[in-house]
Design a protein around this motif. Structure first.
Motif, PDB file in Angstrom:
ATOM      1  N   ILE A   1      47.868  52.357  45.560  1.00 36.19           N
ATOM      2  CA  ILE A   1      48.160  52.831  44.208  1.00 36.19           C
ATOM      3  C   ILE A   1      49.640  52.636  43.900  1.00 36.19           C
ATOM      4  N   THR A   2      50.508  52.960  44.874  1.00 33.46           N
ATOM      5  CA  THR A   2      51.935  52.813  44.586  1.00 33.46           C
ATOM      6  C   THR A   2      52.472  51.442  44.993  1.00 33.46           C
ATOM      7  N   HIS A   3      52.003  50.882  46.092  1.00 32.31           N
ATOM      8  CA  HIS A   3      52.587  49.633  46.601  1.00 32.31           C
ATOM      9  C   HIS A   3      51.517  48.625  47.015  1.00 32.31           C
ATOM     10  N   PRO A   4      50.776  48.076  46.046  1.00 34.12           N
ATOM     11  CA  PRO A   4      49.685  47.164  46.423  1.00 34.12           C
ATOM     12  C   PRO A   4      50.175  45.957  47.245  1.00 34.12           C
ATOM     13  N   GLN A   5      51.331  45.412  46.888  1.00 36.31           N
ATOM     14  CA  GLN A   5      51.794  44.226  47.608  1.00 36.31           C
ATOM     15  C   GLN A   5      52.128  44.567  49.058  1.00 36.31           C
ATOM     16  N   ALA A   6      52.782  45.713  49.266  1.00 40.54           N
ATOM     17  CA  ALA A   6      53.126  46.105  50.633  1.00 40.54           C
ATOM     18  C   ALA A   6      51.857  46.291  51.462  1.00 40.54           C
ATOM     19  N   VAL A   7      50.810  46.825  50.851  1.00 42.97           N
ATOM     20  CA  VAL A   7      49.548  47.025  51.566  1.00 42.97           C
ATOM     21  C   VAL A   7      48.934  45.676  51.925  1.00 42.97           C
ATOM     22  N   ALA A   8      48.966  44.736  50.992  1.00 45.05           N
ATOM     23  CA  ALA A   8      48.431  43.398  51.264  1.00 45.05           C
ATOM     24  C   ALA A   8      49.218  42.733  52.382  1.00 45.05           C
ATOM     25  N   ASN A   9      50.534  42.937  52.393  1.00 45.74           N
ATOM     26  CA  ASN A   9      51.368  42.314  53.415  1.00 45.74           C
ATOM     27  C   ASN A   9      51.109  42.881  54.808  1.00 45.74           C
ATOM     28  N   LEU A  10      50.391  44.016  54.877  1.00 45.71           N
ATOM     29  CA  LEU A  10      50.022  44.560  56.184  1.00 45.71           C
ATOM     30  C   LEU A  10      48.662  44.023  56.629  1.00 45.71           C
ATOM     31  N   GLY A  11      48.067  43.136  55.829  1.00 44.35           N
ATOM     32  CA  GLY A  11      46.824  42.506  56.245  1.00 44.35           C
ATOM     33  C   GLY A  11      45.580  43.103  55.601  1.00 44.35           C
ATOM     34  N   HIS A  12      45.760  44.063  54.691  1.00 47.04           N
ATOM     35  CA  HIS A  12      44.592  44.655  54.048  1.00 47.04           C
ATOM     36  C   HIS A  12      44.203  43.835  52.826  1.00 47.04           C
ATOM     37  N   ASN A  13      42.902  43.628  52.692  1.00 51.07           N
ATOM     38  CA  ASN A  13      42.398  42.803  51.604  1.00 51.07           C
ATOM     39  C   ASN A  13      42.383  43.615  50.307  1.00 51.07           C
ATOM     40  N   VAL A  14      43.497  43.566  49.592  1.00 47.02           N
ATOM     41  CA  VAL A  14      43.639  44.400  48.397  1.00 47.02           C
ATOM     42  C   VAL A  14      42.684  43.977  47.265  1.00 47.02           C
ATOM     43  N   PRO A  15      42.514  42.688  47.023  1.00 46.60           N
ATOM     44  CA  PRO A  15      41.543  42.323  45.983  1.00 46.60           C
ATOM     45  C   PRO A  15      40.149  42.887  46.265  1.00 46.60           C
TER      46      PRO A  15
END
Ligand SMILES: Nc1ncnc2c1ncn2[C@@H]1O[C@H](COP(=O)(O)OP(=O)(O)O)[C@@H](O)[C@H]1O
Ligand SMILES: [Mg+2]
Lengths: 231, 316
Positions: free
Chosen positions: B173-187
């Motif tokens: 919710i706050t940092h989608p890009q940071a979450v994606a950069n940790l390997g989580h499939n945000v889309p």
């Protein structure tokens, strides 16, 4: 390990990276230096799949440009962005656990390792990340990326705004990470720790690499420092 | 008086929790993806219609489960093949897309089921009074509605705070890009959240359809109130959505139950009008008549005095 060739990147219509070529070897610390606005953070974002790009970036021989960010991370690239993007509402422990990748098995780094390395994080494991000091947040951000066991770590200005002792601590940590076989691409503005711990350095200006060499060579080259680094 | 108040409060809770089932989805989707989903209430309507159709074939209870699942899958597909493509064209395009989707769903519902109200009823086995207080019956079905919506609330809270997926959602919710950069499939996470939100809306439709009537206008009726709630609570705040849902539910219910007229209220303020006053139609209004206006009145007041909503953070 990482071979970047003629990397170009755009923010919408503005063409910011105009052909970046660089290389990071296994277990090497390489620094990317330059003034504010040179394009160092943009290079990191381009490598993490955040921007519209062209060119080539091979990681362990495979093209990563064009992959979604999470895919790039899964291949083994960790990223510590500028401005320490920790998750402020989550606890220190939750922040660290989020660093573990989906389906990840073994890792060079465990939660206990992190707490041993940084007792301050262990003591405050259950407080929200947002209340940590700037230096602690920086450590948390680096440790979070390590939890995912990257083979290459991109670190953007980790010493910015930190007190000298804390900067020293960051330098030690980076050396320790590299000693475990993790390659590091370190973005810095000041020469300080970068010259001390890197094997090679690149200097960026206006979206391109303008100089590359050893730290010693850069120290001797007054012209490069004057034109591209001093503020 | 006390009996009326108790019943009004219970009814207000039922409505409030029902509204929260929709408002929570709108809020989560907005705070993660930055999309104000105007089609959210359309998924609520689909839930009611799907459940109506399924219940005619295999009964109500399977429909209670199947209809929300169907709606959830539909929502996930809409995100994956619609919204995700439109996202590249910017926020206005996304907004227009969800608007268009709402109209599309309304037209489709009329095409398949017609304009008439459907005879969608709660199971006959539940046609009894759960309890009788001061001579008034509280229908069992409303009790079931309250149980389901409260369980959903508890479940949502548990998932968001105690599970790994929930914590990834909070971070995204706050940092989608940071979450994606940790390997989580945000889309994919976006798709799942959109689908789950749609399923919750669908479930709300199943349980509310028999009470609030199942007709092609049900989406726009409830949808506008849900948006009022989301704005009053503060865009993106789940706590705000909960408080505003209960507030609107209770206020409306109390207003209806009070039976007070404007004249009574004005009398409380020490004002009275002669019966032949030019504005007599106005002060003959009763609170029950005004009740449907209350959410919008509250909306206007909030926008004037606290534009970021009750729990919203002001945009920087
Ligand atoms: N989000 C953005 N949108 C448009 N331009 C940007 C954005 N971020 C950075 N830039 C521009 O790109 C150039 C390089 O920025 P950046 O990579 O952040 O530099 P550095 O990290 O070396 O200080 C600068 O001219 C900056 O103004
Ligand atoms: Mg930068």
């Amino acid at each position: 390990m990482l071979e970047v060739m003629d990397l170009q990147a755009w923010y919408g219509k503005s063409h910011v990276l105009r052909g970046v070529t660089l290389r990071v070897g296994e277990g090497e610390i390489v620094s990317l230096l330059g003034r504010n606005g040179a394009g160092r953070s943009t290079t990191m974002k381009a490598l993490m799949g955040e921007l519209q790009v062209s060119g080539s970036a091979l990681f362990r021989g495979q093209q990563i440009l064009g992959l979604p960010s999470h895919e790039i991370a899964m291949r083994g690239i960790g990223c510590v962005p500028e401005h320490r993007e920790i998750f402020p509402g989550l606890t220190v422990r939750q922040n660290l656990l989020l660093g573990i990748k989906p389906g990840q098995k073994a890792s060079r780094w465990s939660l206990e390792d992190m707490f041993r390395l940084f007792p301050a994080l262990g003591e405050r494991a259950d407080v929200p990340g947002g209340v940590l000091s700037g230096g602690e947040q920086q450590m948390l951000c680096i440790c979070r990326a390590l939890m995912g066991d990257p083979a290459l770590l991109l670190v953007d200005e980790p010493t910015e705004g930190l007190a000298p002792q804390v900067v020293e601590r960051v330098a030690q940590l980076l050396v320790e990470i590299a000693s475990k076989g993790v390659a590091i691409l370190l973005v810095e503005q000041k020469l300080g720790i970068a010259l001390r711990i890197s094997r090679r350095v690149y200097v960026m200006g206006r979206g391109q690499i303008v100089h590359e060499g050893t730290p010693a060579a850069l120290l001797e080259s007054d012209a490069v420092r004057r034109e591209w680094l001093q503020v | 008086m006390a009996d009326a108040l108790i019943f009004a409060t219970l009814n207000g809770l039922v409505t409030g929790m029902l509204l929260f089932m929709l408002a929570s989805g709108v809020t989560l989707i907005f705070s993660m993806m930055g999309v104000l989903n105007f089609a959210h209430a359309s998924f609520y309507m689909l839930g009611a219609y799907f459940a109506f159709a399924i219940s005619q074939q295999i009964g109500f209870w399977p429909a209670l489960l199947l209809a929300p699942m169907l709606v959830g899958v539909l929502g996930a597909l809409v995100e994956r093949y619609g919204l995700r493509q439109v996202h590249k064209s910017g926020q206005v395009a996304e907004l227009v897309f969800t608007f268009g989707l709402a109209f599309l769903i309304e037209e489709a519902v009329q095409l398949f089921w017609g304009r008439a109200t459907q005879d969608f009823r709660s199971p006959a086995a539940l046609d009894f009074a759960l309890f009788t207080l001061f001579g008034q019956d509280f229908p069992a079905w409303k009790g079931v509605m309250l149980c389901i919506s409260v369980s959903i609330f508890i479940g949502l809270y548990f998932v968001l705070t105690r599970t790994r997926t929930g914590i990834i959602i909070q971070a995204a919710i706050t940092h989608p890009q940071a979450v994606a950069n940790l390997g989580h499939n945000v889309p994919r996470l976006f798709m799942v959240v959109f689908g789950a939100g749609s399923a919750l809306a669908g479930l709300a439709g199943v349980i509310a359809g028999p009470v609030l009537t199942t007709f092609p206008g049900m989406a726009s009726v409830l949808g506008s109130i849900v948006f009022v709630i989301v704005v009053i609570g503060g865009l993106g705040s789940l706590t705000g959505a909960l408080v505003a849902s209960l507030l609107i539910g209770l206020l409306q219910s109390w207003a209806i139950a009070s039976g007070l007229g404007m004249a009574d209220l004005l009398a409380l303020l020490g004002v009275s009008f002669p019966p032949d006053h030019a504005l007599r139609d106005l002060w003959r209004l009763t609170l029950p008549q005004v009740a449907p206006l209350l959410p919008y009145l509250l909306l206007v007041l909030i926008l004037i005095f606290r534009p970021s909503g009750l729990f919203g953070k002001r945009e920087s």
